[in-house]
Design an enzyme around this catalytic site. Structure first.
Site, PDB file in Angstrom:
ATOM      1  N   CYS A 191      -1.455   0.917  -7.786  1.00  0.00           N
ATOM      2  CA  CYS A 191      -0.291  -0.168  -6.996  1.00  0.00           C
ATOM      3  C   CYS A 191       0.922  -0.327  -7.396  1.00  0.00           C
ATOM      4  O   CYS A 191       1.581  -0.031  -6.367  1.00  0.00           O
ATOM      5  CB  CYS A 191      -1.284  -1.698  -6.519  1.00  0.00           C
ATOM      6  N   THR A 250      -6.986  -2.484   4.808  1.00  0.00           N
ATOM      7  CA  THR A 250      -8.106  -3.437   4.641  1.00  0.00           C
ATOM      8  C   THR A 250      -7.976  -5.122   4.672  1.00  0.00           C
ATOM      9  O   THR A 250      -8.513  -5.945   5.095  1.00  0.00           O
ATOM     10  CB  THR A 250      -9.263  -3.446   3.018  1.00  0.00           C
ATOM     11  N   GLY A 251      -6.508  -5.810   3.748  1.00  0.00           N
ATOM     12  CA  GLY A 251      -6.538  -6.872   3.718  1.00  0.00           C
ATOM     13  C   GLY A 251      -5.876  -7.498   4.633  1.00  0.00           C
ATOM     14  O   GLY A 251      -6.420  -8.833   5.136  1.00  0.00           O
ATOM     15  N   GLU A 299       2.325   5.564   0.742  1.00  0.00           N
ATOM     16  CA  GLU A 299       1.529   5.270  -0.085  1.00  0.00           C
ATOM     17  C   GLU A 299       1.525   6.380  -0.364  1.00  0.00           C
ATOM     18  O   GLU A 299       0.149   6.745   0.293  1.00  0.00           O
ATOM     19  CB  GLU A 299       0.939   3.734  -0.505  1.00  0.00           C
ATOM     20  N   GLU A 342      -3.816  -9.158  -2.712  1.00  0.00           N
ATOM     21  CA  GLU A 342      -3.654  -7.893  -3.340  1.00  0.00           C
ATOM     22  C   GLU A 342      -3.292  -6.772  -3.111  1.00  0.00           C
ATOM     23  O   GLU A 342      -3.866  -5.969  -2.901  1.00  0.00           O
ATOM     24  CB  GLU A 342      -3.343  -7.561  -5.261  1.00  0.00           C
ATOM     25  N   LYS A 380     -17.539  -8.663  -5.489  1.00  0.00           N
ATOM     26  CA  LYS A 380     -18.342  -6.737  -5.459  1.00  0.00           C
ATOM     27  C   LYS A 380     -17.065  -5.872  -5.838  1.00  0.00           C
ATOM     28  O   LYS A 380     -16.223  -5.437  -4.898  1.00  0.00           O
ATOM     29  CB  LYS A 380     -17.939  -6.852  -3.366  1.00  0.00           C
ATOM     30  N   GLY A 389      -6.695  -4.297  -2.659  1.00  0.00           N
ATOM     31  CA  GLY A 389      -7.301  -3.407  -2.407  1.00  0.00           C
ATOM     32  C   GLY A 389      -5.712  -2.866  -1.181  1.00  0.00           C
ATOM     33  O   GLY A 389      -4.656  -3.593  -1.057  1.00  0.00           O
ATOM     34  N   SER A 390      -6.146  -1.532  -0.018  1.00  0.00           N
ATOM     35  CA  SER A 390      -5.351  -1.345   0.350  1.00  0.00           C
ATOM     36  C   SER A 390      -5.071  -2.115   1.990  1.00  0.00           C
ATOM     37  O   SER A 390      -5.378  -3.606   2.091  1.00  0.00           O
ATOM     38  CB  SER A 390      -6.187  -0.333   1.117  1.00  0.00           C
TER      39      SER A 390
END
Ligand code: NAD
Length: 473
Positions: free
Chosen positions: A275, A223-224, A373, A241, A168, A219-220
């Protein structure tokens, strides 16, 4: 405007419901992609499950060859793909071409990896060996900053290990990935690679799908954490990651003229939306004034604009939400009276999500622009006195993705690197990732790794087979 279709079970299909995709350089809609939900996900997962039966038993040399074919297709179509990538992601053409060619090269290189069996014991009593078996159907979830590189970072090792995948892309940058899916759809049997698009809400459906065995996510960190929670219900394997707040440390022996430009690009490539971009630059007090002046001078000559226009070196922020966040951080720095060396004035009148190159002069360690970040073209430069002090400041973060040290004294640089709490540290370079080295975050920057043998292993289970010799049976 073009309609793009998803890849499910070897066919490019749509469901009649669409999501618009916007060019961040001018806010115009440039394409539509299917807004997939549970039905499309179920079909894609079922196709991946069917394909897994034969793909997992297909000789590894055939799987390798399929990845190499995909790598070649990406390279052959780089001209078309990089233009589309600039249009949806915003990065300048040269950087988009770098991403496409990089994705092709990294996939090709990863295809050469081998997961050899390991003999644990070969004695008079028994032979024990560990083999690696593929975990099954993988759900791959990708962000918007490097959509093609990240997609291939998941597709290639999944295929090599014998897994099948449902990928996705981010709803902000699905176009190049769908075009790529169309180009590569016959390079592997139907169902081995599926690509479906949808809103963020499609993500949790993937994470909680009962017939997906593993999630590989980039992703962030926020969300991780949700993914880890969702995957806990049936103990799916996960690779995460996540975000970073990477520190770059410049020692007093660094040549100001030589490092200024490199330091600039370590932060501002892809408009800072990387990142592993340098997000905090610590400069030794002996060279702080000269180096900060040299970086600021260099910055003044760099053109921000539409990535499709010649001469643009820094494109827009990829989406409105991220643009608003970066503007908020700049405003916070202004409200607190921090000193700006360059930039800081966002022009809200035109179209496109443009943030000028912004460099801050020695803001305090607890400034939001330092502690968070920023993921945009905004960089704080800070002064330090001793190695011990700067190591402590660099490590004072919940993140632990990467970092860099700049010095002529490599031994001292390595000594500092070994004390940084990050998955990668570069000495005298930046942003270099190797297909043969594990890439992953410490602390809240990730879980597990991608690339290298460690990355490939994450798509497999170890299976130990022990044979008793001279057994009484
Ligand atoms: P994001 O977490 O918002 O979204 C990433 C992907 O997750 C998208 O495809 C999104 O649709 C999906 N998603 C959103 N909510 C979800 C949920 N609840 N469950 C499952 N999936 C969901 O991240 P982003 O804004 O697209 O990307 C920027 C972030 O990614 C930054 O923090 C950056 O540091 C990080 N990043 C990390 C790496 C790395 O390798 N460590 C690389 C690139 C980007």
């Amino acid at each position: 405007m073009t309609d793009y279709r998803t890849l499910i079970d070897g066919e490019m299909v749509d469901n009649g419901q669409w999501l618009d995709v916007v060019n961040p350089a001018n806010e115009e809609v440039i394409g539509r992609v299917p807004a997939c939900g549970k039905d499309e996900l179920d079909r894609a997962v079922a196709a991946a499950r069917r394909a897994f039966k034969t793909w997992s038993k297909t000789p590894v040399e055939e799987r390798r060859a399929a990845i190499q074919k995909i790598s070649a297709i990406i390279k052959e179509n780089a001209d078309e793909l990089h233009r589309l990538l600039t249009a949806e992601q915003g990065k300048p053409h040269s950087q988009a071409m770098g991403e496409i060619i990089g994705a092709s090269m990294m996939a090709g290189a990863q295809s050469t990896l081998n997961l050899d069996e390991v003999v644990n014991e070969d004695s008079d009593q028994r032979l024990s060996r560990t083999r690696r078996v593929p975990v099954g159907v993988v759900g791959g979830i990708v962000p918007w900053n490097f959509p093609v590189m990240m997609a291939m970072q998941k597709i290639a090792p999944a295929m090599l290990s014998g897994c099948t995948i449902v990928l996705k892309p981010s709803p902000f940058t699905p176009l190049t990935t769908l075009r790529l899916a169309e180009l590569i759809k016959d390079a592997a049997p139907a169902g081995v690679v599926n690509v479906i698009t949808g809103e963020d809400s499609l993500g949790p459906l993937i994470t909680s799908h009962p017939d997906i065995d593993k999630i590989t996510f980039t992703g962030s960190t926020a969300t991780g954490k949700k993914i880890m929670e969702g995957a806990s219900k049936d103990l799916k394997r996960i690779t995460l990651e996540l975000g970073g707040n990477d520190a770059s440390i410049v020692l007093p022996d660094a040549d100001v003229e030589k490092v200024a430009e490199q330091l600039f690009w370590s932060s501002f490539t892809n408009a800072g939306q990387i990142c592993v971009a340098a997000k905090r630059i610590y400069i030794h007090e002996d060279i702080y004034d000269d180096l900060s002046k040299a970086i600021a001078e260099y910055a003044k000559g760099v053109k921000v604009g539409d990535g499709a226009q010649q001469g643009t070196a820094v494109g827009p922020i990829q989406n409105k939400k991220q643009f608003d966040r970066v503007c908020e951080l700049i405003q916070d720095a202004k409200d607190n009276g921090y000193n700006f060396l360059v930039g800081g004035e966002v022009d809200p009148s035109g179209s496109g999500y443009y943030v000028p190159i912004t460099i801050l002069d020695n803001p305090p360690e607890d400034a939001r622009i330092v502690a968070e970040e920023q993921f945009g073209p905004v960089m704080p430069l800070m002064k330090f006195s001793t190695d011990e002090e700067v190591i402590a400041r660099a490590n004072n973060s919940e993140y632990g993705l990467a970092g860099a040290v700049w010095t002529k004294d490599v031994e001292r640089g390595v000594k500092i690197a070994e004390q940084l709490e990050t998955g990668t540290v570069w000495i005298n370079e930046f942003l270099h990732l190797s297909p043969f080295a594990p890439f992953g975050g410490h602390k809240q920057s990730g879980f597990g790794a991608e690339y290298g043998i460690e990355g490939l292993k994450e798509f497999t289970y170890p299976q130990v087979i022990t044979v008793k010799k001279n057994a009484a049976v």
